[in-house]
Design a protein around this motif. Structure first.
Motif, PDB file in Angstrom:
ATOM      1  N   ILE A  20       0.863  -1.189   0.000  1.00  0.00           N
ATOM      2  CA  ILE A  20       0.000   0.000   0.000  1.00  0.00           C
ATOM      3  C   ILE A  20       0.897   1.235   0.000  1.00  0.00           C
ATOM      4  O   ILE A  20       1.711   1.406   0.907  1.00  0.00           O
ATOM      5  N   PRO A  21       0.770   2.095  -0.997  1.00  0.00           N
ATOM      6  CA  PRO A  21       1.649   3.258  -1.073  1.00  0.00           C
ATOM      7  C   PRO A  21       1.347   4.303   0.006  1.00  0.00           C
ATOM      8  O   PRO A  21       0.205   4.403   0.483  1.00  0.00           O
ATOM      9  N   GLN A  22       2.353   5.049   0.340  1.00  0.00           N
ATOM     10  CA  GLN A  22       2.192   6.155   1.280  1.00  0.00           C
ATOM     11  C   GLN A  22       1.145   7.116   0.734  1.00  0.00           C
ATOM     12  O   GLN A  22       1.110   7.400  -0.459  1.00  0.00           O
ATOM     13  N   GLY A  23       0.266   7.592   1.604  1.00  0.00           N
ATOM     14  CA  GLY A  23      -0.784   8.507   1.187  1.00  0.00           C
ATOM     15  C   GLY A  23      -2.043   7.826   0.686  1.00  0.00           C
ATOM     16  O   GLY A  23      -3.001   8.488   0.293  1.00  0.00           O
ATOM     17  N   LYS A  24      -2.062   6.501   0.682  1.00  0.00           N
ATOM     18  CA  LYS A  24      -3.225   5.725   0.246  1.00  0.00           C
ATOM     19  C   LYS A  24      -3.657   4.802   1.380  1.00  0.00           C
ATOM     20  O   LYS A  24      -2.885   4.498   2.287  1.00  0.00           O
ATOM     21  N   VAL A  25      -4.894   4.320   1.311  1.00  0.00           N
ATOM     22  CA  VAL A  25      -5.388   3.334   2.266  1.00  0.00           C
ATOM     23  C   VAL A  25      -6.066   2.199   1.510  1.00  0.00           C
ATOM     24  O   VAL A  25      -6.470   2.356   0.352  1.00  0.00           O
ATOM     25  N   ALA A  26      -6.171   1.067   2.172  1.00  0.00           N
ATOM     26  CA  ALA A  26      -6.891  -0.086   1.642  1.00  0.00           C
ATOM     27  C   ALA A  26      -7.870  -0.534   2.722  1.00  0.00           C
ATOM     28  O   ALA A  26      -7.701  -0.211   3.896  1.00  0.00           O
ATOM     29  N   THR A  27      -8.872  -1.286   2.323  1.00  0.00           N
ATOM     30  CA  THR A  27      -9.821  -1.821   3.300  1.00  0.00           C
ATOM     31  C   THR A  27      -9.465  -3.274   3.594  1.00  0.00           C
ATOM     32  O   THR A  27      -8.762  -3.934   2.819  1.00  0.00           O
ATOM     33  N   TYR A  28      -9.989  -3.765   4.709  1.00  0.00           N
ATOM     34  CA  TYR A  28      -9.768  -5.165   5.066  1.00  0.00           C
ATOM     35  C   TYR A  28     -10.308  -6.076   3.974  1.00  0.00           C
ATOM     36  O   TYR A  28      -9.659  -7.042   3.580  1.00  0.00           O
ATOM     37  N   GLY A  29     -11.487  -5.749   3.459  1.00  0.00           N
ATOM     38  CA  GLY A  29     -12.088  -6.545   2.398  1.00  0.00           C
ATOM     39  C   GLY A  29     -11.288  -6.514   1.113  1.00  0.00           C
ATOM     40  O   GLY A  29     -11.185  -7.520   0.405  1.00  0.00           O
ATOM     41  N   LEU A  79      -0.674   9.191  11.970  1.00  0.00           N
ATOM     42  CA  LEU A  79       0.178   8.580  10.945  1.00  0.00           C
ATOM     43  C   LEU A  79      -0.367   8.835   9.546  1.00  0.00           C
ATOM     44  O   LEU A  79       0.382   9.161   8.621  1.00  0.00           O
ATOM     45  N   LEU A  80      -1.671   8.691   9.377  1.00  0.00           N
ATOM     46  CA  LEU A  80      -2.281   8.891   8.062  1.00  0.00           C
ATOM     47  C   LEU A  80      -2.232  10.347   7.627  1.00  0.00           C
ATOM     48  O   LEU A  80      -1.886  10.641   6.478  1.00  0.00           O
ATOM     49  N   THR A  81      -2.554  11.270   8.512  1.00  0.00           N
ATOM     50  CA  THR A  81      -2.522  12.680   8.121  1.00  0.00           C
ATOM     51  C   THR A  81      -1.100  13.146   7.830  1.00  0.00           C
ATOM     52  O   THR A  81      -0.900  13.985   6.954  1.00  0.00           O
TER      53      THR A  81
END
Length: 102
Positions: A20-29, A79-81
């Protein structure tokens, strides 16, 4: 669950999280689908809750299907912000703007 959860599966999940690239998110699904176990989003969450025993992974980049942060993990938002992930409100990322296009 122990029959399902083995070392190979753990590292398969963690290797996807590592991508998962920095600045992006993924879901568990989303992660569950990427490893061919589309009905096992909770299993992904279980593995991520134990990830510290397997090394350092960017588990903070994983949220639920609605973009909600992990309850009780106060550092996740920071961390995300710090990576530039936009927030919808105090407890949710703006998933439409930052979901990883895997």
């Amino acid at each position: 669950m122990n029959r399902i959860l083995d070392e190979n599966l753990i590292y398969e999940i963690l290797s996807v999280v590592e991508e998962i690239p920095q600045g992006k998110v993924a879901t568990y699904g989303q992660i569950a689908r990427l490893i061919g176990r589309e009905k096992n989003a909770r299993l992904v969450g279980k593995v991520l809750s134990m990830s510290e025993y397997y090394g350092r992974y960017p588990c903070h980049r994983v949220v639920n299907h609605a973009g909600r942060l992990v309850p009780g993990w106060t550092e996740q938002r920071q961390l995300l912000t710090s990576e530039g992930v936009p927030m919808k409100d105090e407890y949710h990322v703006a998933l439409k703007l930052c979901q990883w296009d895997s």
